[in-house]
Scaffold this motif. Sequence first.
Motif, PDB file in Angstrom:
ATOM      1  N   LYS A  17      42.079  40.390  38.726  1.00 28.90           N
ATOM      2  CA  LYS A  17      42.315  40.551  40.166  1.00 28.90           C
ATOM      3  C   LYS A  17      41.654  41.833  40.666  1.00 28.90           C
ATOM      4  O   LYS A  17      41.018  41.851  41.731  1.00 28.90           O
ATOM      5  CB  LYS A  17      43.816  40.581  40.450  1.00 28.90           C
ATOM      6  CG  LYS A  17      44.195  40.734  41.927  1.00 28.90           C
ATOM      7  CD  LYS A  17      45.705  40.635  42.100  1.00 28.90           C
ATOM      8  CE  LYS A  17      46.105  40.752  43.566  1.00 28.90           C
ATOM      9  NZ  LYS A  17      45.852  42.110  44.106  1.00 28.90           N
ATOM     10  N   ASP A  21      37.815  41.357  40.780  1.00 24.95           N
ATOM     11  CA  ASP A  21      37.441  40.516  41.923  1.00 24.95           C
ATOM     12  C   ASP A  21      37.454  41.323  43.219  1.00 24.95           C
ATOM     13  O   ASP A  21      36.559  41.188  44.067  1.00 24.95           O
ATOM     14  CB  ASP A  21      38.386  39.324  42.040  1.00 24.95           C
ATOM     15  CG  ASP A  21      38.246  38.337  40.888  1.00 24.95           C
ATOM     16  OD1 ASP A  21      37.217  38.386  40.200  1.00 24.95           O
ATOM     17  OD2 ASP A  21      39.180  37.531  40.681  1.00 24.95           O
ATOM     18  N   GLU A  22      38.447  42.176  43.371  1.00 26.32           N
ATOM     19  CA  GLU A  22      38.543  43.014  44.570  1.00 26.32           C
ATOM     20  C   GLU A  22      37.418  44.044  44.613  1.00 26.32           C
ATOM     21  O   GLU A  22      36.867  44.338  45.688  1.00 26.32           O
ATOM     22  CB  GLU A  22      39.904  43.715  44.609  1.00 26.32           C
ATOM     23  CG  GLU A  22      41.070  42.757  44.864  1.00 26.32           C
ATOM     24  CD  GLU A  22      42.421  43.443  44.770  1.00 26.32           C
ATOM     25  OE1 GLU A  22      42.465  44.663  44.483  1.00 26.32           O
ATOM     26  OE2 GLU A  22      43.447  42.759  44.981  1.00 26.32           O
TER      27      GLU A  22
END
Length: 263
Positions: free
Chosen positions: A237, A240-241
């Motif tokens: 996560k 991805d950010e």
Amino acid sequence: MKKSVAIILTITMAGVLFVGCGKKTESSNSLQAVQKAGKLTIGLDDSYPPMEFRDSNDKLVGFDIDLGDAVAKKMGVKSEYITNDFNGMVLALGSSKFNVIISAMSITDDRKKSINFSDSYVMGGQVAIIKQGNTKINKIDDLKGKTVACQLGSTGDTAATAMKGLKEVKKYDKITDAYQDLSIGRVDAVVLDAQVGQYYVAKKPGEYKVLDEQISQEPIGIGFKKQDKELQVAVQKAIDELKADGTLSKLSQKWFGFDAYKK
């Protein structure tokens, strides 16, 4: 009376086992352990510029260092780096020496048997680098009959070992030692990740040259223990950010000289 005592002991032992199992389950959750400790421990080999290396002040720097710092920040914890020989990195992860591997590790089917990987955070690949002015080597096929260097346990090792017709493959614990032997003529070429090869060319203009022909293309990812599913999700996560907000583009421009994420 004996029955009562036996029953009490049985209940007590069951309770102890239940509590023990509960503690074991909790301690095996790496994400909770990372959050509780307030830090993400990261295993790497500190001799692979520009991915991870020591600067002139012995400070740990590089693309993977900046990436690890950014991932940890997204997760609300600090980063801590633990150095290890690359050849023993997977075993060290398995023995819980650190939480994750961020060390320019290519995602391969063989490694996936032992550990899990994040999605690729940068595309790597093997190239051959030679000394500038070497007119006898212009393409990969010209390495036949030559001595080639690589880092032990790396995918450069795999690529060099698979090449046909070489005189010798010399394997080094640190890629910097392979470069040293290239510079003094003990080896004819070094097989390594493209980003690393380009870094050395830029660092010492006129001394080295990367052959145009690429030996392989390899996605690079973060390594996790098989059971650390929740930690893997949290780290993915964060990556991805970092891709979405442009952080990884800035880091690639800083360390590689180009945007590796530009489509």
